[in-house]
Design a protein around this motif. Structure first.
Motif: not given
Length: 192
Positions: A43, A155, A159
């Motif tokens: 991540g 993002t 994750f």
């Protein structure tokens, strides 16, 4: 005194994340910890690369817009010739003299008060007239920063969601094993 409390807190957090040599940890706990660490590393890598690419694209686009607007827009004093009132804003028609000496007219929407005969400062260009000046560099910087933060947040959400799915799956397996262990203990006879 304060330092000892901070050390205890940090040690407790380290152990709760699985960074210890606890013999009571099951293999499943260690796998969950490993997958979580793997997702965290991936991540961070993906978020940083994506943020750099998005930031570069937004910044370059903003600088191009700054240069284009600075090249084609010029400030001029105009006279208000007509005002159309609507509920949320006003349609203002103005007249001004262009740099080549010709008289031009144009219209724009504004929320500011304007009356026929007022002199206003407008920005004229090939696309018409507006009251906003050319795009400032501070707006480009602000857009770049906000897109970078948004990219990192999006993002991270992906994750974190993946880790939550992994954790839910491991918890289900843990609960099944726990129930099976209790059922097995129930089958044993204790006593004479």
């Amino acid at each position: 005194m304060e330092l000892a409390r901070i050390e205890r807190t940090m040690d407790r957090r380290r152990r709760s994340c699985g960074f210890d040599r606890n013999d009571l940890r099951r293999g499943m706990d260690r796998w969950q910890w490993f997958i979580g660490l793997l997702l965290l590393t991936a991540g961070i890598a993906v978020a940083s690369v994506a943020a750099v690419h998005v930031s570069r694209a937004v910044y370059d686009s903003g600088v191009r817009a700054e240069r284009r607007e600075a090249a084609v827009l010029h400030a001029t004093e105009a006279t208000v010739v007509k005002v159309d009132e609507t509920r949320s804003n006003r349609g203002v028609k103005v007249s001004w003299i262009a740099p080549d000496g010709s008289r031009r007219t144009g219209a724009y929407e504004t929320w500011r008060g304007a009356s026929v005969g007022d002199h206003v400062r407008v920005w004229a260009g090939p696309e018409g007239v507006r009251e906003d000046p050319p795009r400032p560099h501070a707006r480009t910087i602000g857009d770049t920063a906000s897109y970078a933060v948004g990219t990192v947040a999006a993002t991270a959400a992906v994750f974190c969601g993946a880790y939550q799915l992994v954790r839910r799956r491991f918890d289900r397996i843990r609960y099944r094993r726990w129930d099976a262990a209790w059922a097995d203990l129930d089958r044993h006879r204790i006593g004479p």
